[in-house]
Each structure stands twice: as structure tokens, then as C-alpha cells.
Design an enzyme around this catalytic site. Structure first.
Site, short mmCIF file in Angstrom:
data_model
loop_
_atom_site.label_atom_id
_atom_site.label_comp_id
_atom_site.label_asym_id
_atom_site.label_seq_id
_atom_site.Cartn_x
_atom_site.Cartn_y
_atom_site.Cartn_z
N ARG A 66 0.73 -1.27 -0.04
CA ARG A 66 0.07 0.03 -0.14
C ARG A 66 0.77 1.20 -0.01
O ARG A 66 0.34 2.29 -0.42
CB ARG A 66 -1.02 -0.07 1.13
CG ARG A 66 -2.23 -1.12 0.91
CD ARG A 66 -3.14 -1.13 2.27
NE ARG A 66 -2.51 -1.58 3.42
CZ ARG A 66 -2.14 -2.78 3.93
NH1 ARG A 66 -2.69 -3.76 3.22
NH2 ARG A 66 -1.75 -2.87 5.00
N GLU A 103 7.08 -11.00 14.32
CA GLU A 103 6.79 -11.68 15.75
C GLU A 103 6.98 -13.22 15.77
O GLU A 103 7.43 -13.90 16.91
CB GLU A 103 5.07 -11.55 15.85
CG GLU A 103 4.57 -12.11 17.17
CD GLU A 103 3.15 -12.07 17.45
OE1 GLU A 103 2.66 -11.94 18.45
OE2 GLU A 103 2.33 -11.30 16.37
#
Length: 182
Positions: A66, A103
Site C-alpha cells: 500500500r 513476531e
């Protein structure tokens, strides 16, 4: 820097919350309604282009995916070059690569090795700053390529994920400008 109230309200009114996407418990911030509204998208482009003008930018970096959509029209409006930072393996030719932690694991981003001239002044643009991993890796890539990072600009900062803190050391005093922080 945050957006003036009128701009902030316009942008927020065009960002849709999508609950439980991409997984239960997550509220995804969907910017596609903003992109579909020429007034809102134009106002966002103008705000980022103003940052380019203030910082004397030569190149605008957009982060996959994006960030490409936001940064390309900003570069055109600001009279600057556009440089995509892509996921590893997506660019042809000689590239510089930077790994960063996720993560659960790692990821890598790349930029063309010849994307910048020595001393180019670069603004890094993305839609959302979450944990800061991609933005941090991009800042490192730009500097390794011999250019100067004059700032990072995002439409939306998810303050509760502490991405700003992750970026601070590598920004070396360059500003992180979020138009909206939630």
C-alpha cells in the site's frame, strides 16, 4: 506532526474498520475507501507532498504494497523520483537486501542497488506504522545505498504497537510524521 483537524476528520471518515481480519481479535484499518475518494486521496497526497517540500526531498520511497499506492502520486506531485522497497525476490537486477524480525520469524525487503544517487534526500512513506519492522529495515536500506533519510511519513500510526520506539534509534533525529495516531 499530525494532520490538521479538518484533514484528520476527512481521512478518518474514509478509513474503514474491519473486525476480525485477518484473524479473530484484529481490527484491520482498510484504506481502500480513502483511495476511492478523489478528494480524500488528493488531500492525503498534498499533505505528504508538503512534507517532501519542507524536507527538500529528491526521492520518495514507498513500502510494499500500500505504500506504493500512496508514495507514487506524492513523488509526482513533489517533483521527486519514486523508489519501491519490495519483498525479497521481487526486483530484477542487483539489489540490496535487509532482514528484519517479525513476531514469529524474519522477513526481508529489497531495493535496487542503484536506486539512489549519493546524498539523495529521501522520505519513506507507508500507509500504517504498526510494529515498525518494515519501516526500520527500509531506513537501513536507504542509508546503505548512500542516501539520506530525511523522514518517515505514514497515514496511520498504531501507537499501541510501539513501532515509533523501534524506529527511533535508526531515524537518527529524522522525524516520524503520522497524520493520524490511534
Amino acid at each position: 506532526m499530525s494532520a490538521p483537524d479538518g484533514l484528520r476528520e476527512l481521512l478518518l471518515s474514509r478509513i474503514a474498520d474491519v473486525p476480525d481480519y485477518p484473524k479473530p481479535g484484529v481490527v484491520f484499518k482498510d484504506i481502500t475507501p480513502l483511495l476511492a475518494d478523489p478528494a480524500a486521496f488528493g488531500a492525503l497526497t498534498d499533505a505528504f507532498a508538503g512534507m517532501c517540500e519542507r524536507h527538500g526531498v529528491d526521492k520518495v520511497v514507498g513500502l510494499e504494497a500500500r505504500g506504493f499506492i500512496l508514495a507514487a502520486p506524492v513523488a509526482v506531485r513533489a517533483g521527486a523520483g519514486f523508489v519501491p522497497v519490495r519483498k525479497a525476490g521481487k526486483l530484477p537486477g542487483t539489489t540490496l537486501r535487509q532482514a528484519y524480525d517479525l513476531e514469529y520469524g524474519t522477513a526481508e525487503v529489497e531495493v535496487h542497488a542503484d536506486a539512489f544517487e549519493p546524498g539523495d534526500r529521501v522520505l519513506v512513506i507507508d500507509d500504517v506504522l504498526a510494529t515498525g519492522g518494515t519501516a526500520d529495515a527500509s531506513v537501513q536500506l536507504v542509508r546503505r545505498a548512500g542516501a539520506e533519510v530525511v523522514g518517515v511519513a505514514v497515514l496511520l500510526e498504531l501507537g499501541f504497537l510501539a513501532g515509533r520506539e523501534r524506529l527511533e534509534a535508526d531515524l537518527k533525529g529524522a522525524p516520524l510524521e503520522a497524520l493520524i495516531t490511534v
